[in-house]
Design a protein around this motif. Structure first.
Motif, PDB file in Angstrom:
ATOM      1  N   THR A  95       0.812  -1.224   0.000  1.00 35.29           N
ATOM      2  CA  THR A  95       0.000   0.000   0.000  1.00 35.29           C
ATOM      3  C   THR A  95       0.845   1.274   0.000  1.00 35.29           C
ATOM      4  N   ALA A  96       2.147   1.157  -0.235  1.00 31.51           N
ATOM      5  CA  ALA A  96       3.017   2.337  -0.260  1.00 31.51           C
ATOM      6  C   ALA A  96       2.489   3.351  -1.278  1.00 31.51           C
ATOM      7  N   ALA A  97       2.446   4.608  -0.882  1.00 24.39           N
ATOM      8  CA  ALA A  97       1.838   5.639  -1.724  1.00 24.39           C
ATOM      9  C   ALA A  97       2.789   6.226  -2.749  1.00 24.39           C
ATOM     10  N   SER A  98       4.090   5.986  -2.570  1.00 26.38           N
ATOM     11  CA  SER A  98       5.069   6.530  -3.513  1.00 26.38           C
ATOM     12  C   SER A  98       6.271   5.595  -3.584  1.00 26.38           C
ATOM     13  N   ILE A  99       7.072   5.769  -4.626  1.00 25.50           N
ATOM     14  CA  ILE A  99       8.272   4.943  -4.767  1.00 25.50           C
ATOM     15  C   ILE A  99       9.265   5.258  -3.659  1.00 25.50           C
ATOM     16  N   ASN A 100       9.329   6.510  -3.255  1.00 24.11           N
ATOM     17  CA  ASN A 100      10.234   6.885  -2.162  1.00 24.11           C
ATOM     18  C   ASN A 100       9.844   6.166  -0.867  1.00 24.11           C
ATOM     19  N   GLU A 101       8.552   6.196  -0.553  1.00 28.07           N
ATOM     20  CA  GLU A 101       8.066   5.502   0.649  1.00 28.07           C
ATOM     21  C   GLU A 101       8.335   3.998   0.533  1.00 28.07           C
ATOM     22  N   LEU A 102       8.114   3.458  -0.638  1.00 21.40           N
ATOM     23  CA  LEU A 102       8.339   2.034  -0.888  1.00 21.40           C
ATOM     24  C   LEU A 102       9.796   1.658  -0.643  1.00 21.40           C
ATOM     25  N   ASN A 103      10.707   2.462  -1.149  1.00 18.92           N
ATOM     26  CA  ASN A 103      12.132   2.164  -0.999  1.00 18.92           C
ATOM     27  C   ASN A 103      12.592   2.256   0.453  1.00 18.92           C
TER      28      ASN A 103
ATOM     29  N   GLU B 232       6.277  -1.339  -7.162  1.00 21.44           N
ATOM     30  CA  GLU B 232       6.985  -0.317  -7.933  1.00 21.44           C
ATOM     31  C   GLU B 232       6.423  -0.247  -9.349  1.00 21.44           C
ATOM     32  N   SER B 233       6.147  -1.408  -9.966  1.00 17.46           N
ATOM     33  CA  SER B 233       5.558  -1.429 -11.313  1.00 17.46           C
ATOM     34  C   SER B 233       4.184  -0.767 -11.321  1.00 17.46           C
ATOM     35  N   GLU B 234       3.380  -1.056 -10.287  1.00 14.69           N
ATOM     36  CA  GLU B 234       2.061  -0.453 -10.192  1.00 14.69           C
ATOM     37  C   GLU B 234       2.147   1.066 -10.099  1.00 14.69           C
ATOM     38  N   LEU B 235       3.057   1.546  -9.259  1.00 15.54           N
ATOM     39  CA  LEU B 235       3.189   2.991  -9.066  1.00 15.54           C
ATOM     40  C   LEU B 235       3.701   3.676 -10.333  1.00 15.54           C
ATOM     41  N   ARG B 236       4.615   3.042 -11.037  1.00 12.62           N
ATOM     42  CA  ARG B 236       5.154   3.639 -12.267  1.00 12.62           C
ATOM     43  C   ARG B 236       4.067   3.675 -13.351  1.00 12.62           C
ATOM     44  N   ASN B 237       3.280   2.603 -13.436  1.00  9.52           N
ATOM     45  CA  ASN B 237       2.192   2.586 -14.403  1.00  9.52           C
ATOM     46  C   ASN B 237       1.142   3.645 -14.077  1.00  9.52           C
ATOM     47  N   LYS B 238       0.887   3.798 -12.779  1.00  6.64           N
ATOM     48  CA  LYS B 238      -0.096   4.787 -12.337  1.00  6.64           C
ATOM     49  C   LYS B 238       0.337   6.199 -12.671  1.00  6.64           C
ATOM     50  N   ASN B 239       1.649   6.439 -12.530  1.00 10.04           N
ATOM     51  CA  ASN B 239       2.196   7.772 -12.771  1.00 10.04           C
ATOM     52  C   ASN B 239       2.596   7.972 -14.234  1.00 10.04           C
ATOM     53  N   GLY B 240       2.455   6.904 -15.029  1.00 10.17           N
ATOM     54  CA  GLY B 240       2.777   7.011 -16.442  1.00 10.17           C
ATOM     55  C   GLY B 240       4.239   7.122 -16.741  1.00 10.17           C
ATOM     56  N   SER B 241       5.082   6.520 -15.857  1.00  3.00           N
ATOM     57  CA  SER B 241       6.526   6.587 -16.064  1.00  3.00           C
ATOM     58  C   SER B 241       7.119   5.222 -16.293  1.00  3.00           C
TER      59      SER B 241
END
Length: 255
Positions: A208-216, A246-255
């Protein structure tokens, strides 16, 4: 435990029970840290070497009073300095014993110093005056004894800075609890259950991490703990959840 014979004493005394520590913040001296109860240190040495005065002891070699800075035109700061020898008797672990042979204890010793302000400056009503600490000699002796014991590895986790890490303190607390437990199997099982529960909570946080930074940050903290626990399967699991999130967050952010 390293199983290195040179660390035979060190490995037995390096852990510190948090119940006998307290933090201190000496702002005037510009440093802070963790203080260790001196009676606790004496107990640890007695448990390893035997009664003080028989199995180990501390002898005063020299003491003196050193003048410091001026307090006023009539007095100076005075520091009490003491030099001690800490000695102990110990069975050397390197000795190989044949059947019927006996091993003689060897005597070890360490020389160290301690110091305490004996006369210092105090201020009251805008007046500076000298203050004498009647406990200075005792404090210097305690200081020197603690420093000498630290050379053998006593409370090495505090002196090496490991106590600055909350994760380490938690693990050290568990190790001490296991050492002191009457039923070690039950204590070990309880700790295992607590660890598994923490691992599952961590995985949910990764999911449920809201950002890649939080995830890392979550991943790095969990990885360090699991590495110390030698939890290879746990590391594999959190790595998979980290990669998926991380893949989910990148897809969500379009990166």
């Amino acid at each position: 435990m390293s199983h290195d014979p040179n660390l035979a004493i060190w490995d037995q005394v390096k852990l510190t029970d948090q119940a006998f520590t307290k933090p201190f913040d000496a702002k005037a001296k510009g440093f802070s840290g963790t203080s260790i109860n001196p009676t606790y240190m004496t107990h640890k040495a007695t448990k390893l070497f035997g009664p003080i005065g028989i199995g180990w002891g501390v002898d005063v070699i020299d003491e003196r009073y050193v003048n410091g800075s001026k307090i006023d035109e009539h007095s100076n700061v005075i520091i009490h300095v003491i030099k001690v020898e800490l000695w102990y008797w110990y069975y050397p672990p390197r000795v190989r014993v044949r059947p019927g042979e006996t091993v003689e204890k060897v005597r070890g010793s360490i020389t160290h110093y301690g110091s305490t302000p004996f006369v210092t400056a105090r201020k009251a009503n805008n007046t500076v005056y000298p203050f004498t600490d009647a406990e200075a000699q005792k404090k210097s002796f305690t200081d020197a004894t603690g420093k000498a014991l630290s050379m053998l590895g006593f409370s090495a986790d505090v002196y090496t800075g490991l106590y600055d890490n909350p994760e380490y303190k938690e693990e050290a607390k568990n190790k001490i609890a296991l050492q002191n437990a009457d039923d070690k199997d039950e204590e070990l099982a309880n700790q295992r259950r607590e660890y598994i529960a923490w691992r599952e909570r961590t995985i949910k946080l990764l999911e449920t991490a809201a950002s890649i930074n939080e995830l890392n940050i979550l991943y790095k903290t969990a990885l360090a703990k699991m590495t110390r626990k030698e939890d290879a399967s746990g590391i594999t699991r959190i790595s998979e959840f980290r990669d998926n999130r991380e893949s989910e967050l990148r897809n969500k952010n379009g990166s």
